[in-house]
Design a protein around this motif. Structure first.
Motif, PDB file in Angstrom:
ATOM      1  N   ALA A  87      38.310  42.353  39.869  1.00 41.12           N
ATOM      2  CA  ALA A  87      39.032  41.466  40.791  1.00 41.12           C
ATOM      3  C   ALA A  87      39.842  42.271  41.796  1.00 41.12           C
ATOM      4  CB  ALA A  87      39.938  40.526  40.001  1.00 41.12           C
ATOM      5  N   LEU A  88      40.416  43.395  41.353  1.00 40.73           N
ATOM      6  CA  LEU A  88      41.172  44.245  42.275  1.00 40.73           C
ATOM      7  C   LEU A  88      40.241  44.880  43.299  1.00 40.73           C
ATOM      8  CD1 LEU A  88      44.000  45.347  42.909  1.00 40.73           C
ATOM      9  CD2 LEU A  88      43.463  47.320  41.454  1.00 40.73           C
ATOM     10  N   GLY A  89      39.059  45.288  42.879  1.00 41.80           N
ATOM     11  CA  GLY A  89      38.091  45.827  43.820  1.00 41.80           C
ATOM     12  C   GLY A  89      37.671  44.802  44.859  1.00 41.80           C
ATOM     13  N   LEU A  90      37.486  43.558  44.437  1.00 44.33           N
ATOM     14  CA  LEU A  90      37.139  42.492  45.379  1.00 44.33           C
ATOM     15  C   LEU A  90      38.274  42.254  46.365  1.00 44.33           C
ATOM     16  CD1 LEU A  90      35.394  40.012  42.927  1.00 44.33           C
ATOM     17  CD2 LEU A  90      34.305  41.186  44.846  1.00 44.33           C
ATOM     18  N   SER A  91      39.517  42.286  45.867  1.00 47.00           N
ATOM     19  CA  SER A  91      40.658  42.120  46.766  1.00 47.00           C
ATOM     20  C   SER A  91      40.716  43.265  47.773  1.00 47.00           C
ATOM     21  CB  SER A  91      41.964  42.055  45.964  1.00 47.00           C
ATOM     22  OG  SER A  91      42.118  40.792  45.364  1.00 47.00           O
ATOM     23  N   LEU A  92      40.487  44.488  47.303  1.00 47.61           N
ATOM     24  CA  LEU A  92      40.501  45.628  48.220  1.00 47.61           C
ATOM     25  C   LEU A  92      39.462  45.448  49.315  1.00 47.61           C
ATOM     26  CD1 LEU A  92      41.327  48.429  49.150  1.00 47.61           C
ATOM     27  CD2 LEU A  92      39.804  49.398  47.397  1.00 47.61           C
TER      28      LEU A  92
END
Length: 286
Positions: A87-92
């Protein structure tokens, strides 16, 4: 009776004062990934995924003053905790597409992205590493650092998945505050409220938590010794919420506050409000 702060407490809703609600809503939906669950004239409540429980409350202040960063006691950043690294990668990936300026750090216990909203309110979006991977100093304090983030690895973790905003399980993980006097602030949050000290950075920053978390609240004096509280007509933090696991735990803390000469006031919605030594408002809720 021995007093222990609720080990299952969490940081709940954060309320911000903003200068232009429509501008802020566009940012928090399109860039951050929250969604509006309630809106009235001049206010809005935002949540993640399909949740109806708001994480962020916004209120437009007429002719709001925009303060320079690090100029007053109040918000340094509020931190949105994502449920996993993907999810953090998608946000980035979405933040990169938006063109916004992005800061980033690997804190050992977590990986974090840093942005600011249109009113210069700081925001951290992060994911924790498993507690089993956390390391500890000889003092017992959790070992944290600020080292370069492996952004390529995060983007690879996201793969080709579609970004659809912040996912189920997203919550407010912690809040970080500028304060007027760090010693007085430590005496309040640790000595009165009962948060545990989990890390210190010299004489300028302090991190505290309950239940062994790496930190629920960060406190710093980077706005300068004696920094005044941000005025009520300025964009910025209105209050943050400390959420207790049940009524017994909340009442236990209310009794502790009163025994220490601090008198919380009850609000119409049932929350109890108390102010820290800098004047920052804290709502205590179940």
């Amino acid at each position: 009776m021995t007093y222990f702060l609720d080990p299952n407490l969490e940081i709940g809703q954060v309320k911000l004062r903003v200068s232009h609600l429509d501008t802020s809503l566009a940012f928090y939906q399109e860039v951050v990934g929250l969604r509006v669950v309630e809106r009235t004239e001049g206010t809005a409540a935002l949540a993640a995924a399909d949740s109806q429980t708001p994480l962020l409350l916004l209120e437009q202040i007429p002719n709001a003053v925009k303060l320079p960063r690090r100029s007053a006691a109040g918000l340094y950043h509020f931190a949105i905790l994502l449920p996993n690294r993907k999810a953090l990668g998608l946000s980035l990936r979405n933040l990169i597409r938006s063109g916004i300026h992005i800061g980033s750090s690997d804190h050992l216990v977590s990986e974090a992205l840093y942005i600011a909203d249109p009113d210069n309110n700081g925001i951290e979006i992060y994911a924790d590493r498993p507690r089993s991977a956390w390391q500890y100093e000889a003092s017992g304090h959790v070992k944290m650092a600020t080292i370069p983030l492996d952004g390529d690895s995060l983007l690879a973790e996201a793969g080709d998945a579609e970004w659809n905003g912040l996912p189920e399980g997203t919550k407010i993980g912690h809040i970080h505050l500028h304060v007027s006097d760090l010693r007085e602030t430590e005496a309040f949050y640790n000595g009165v409220l009962g948060f545990d000290i989990v890390a210190k950075y010299g004489d300028s920053a302090l991190f505290i938590s309950a239940g062994g978390y790496h930190h629920h609240i960060g406190l710093n004096s980077w706005a300068g010794a004696g920094a005044p509280l941000a005025p009520s007509n300025a964009a910025g933090l209105d209050y943050f919420t400390v959420q207790f696991s049940d009524a017994e735990q909340l009442n236990h803390t209310l009794e502790r506050l009163q025994s220490k000469g601090v008198a919380p006031s009850q609000l119409k919605d049932g929350a109890w409000i108390v102010h820290d030594p800098s004047g920052i408002a804290i709502h205590l809720v179940i």
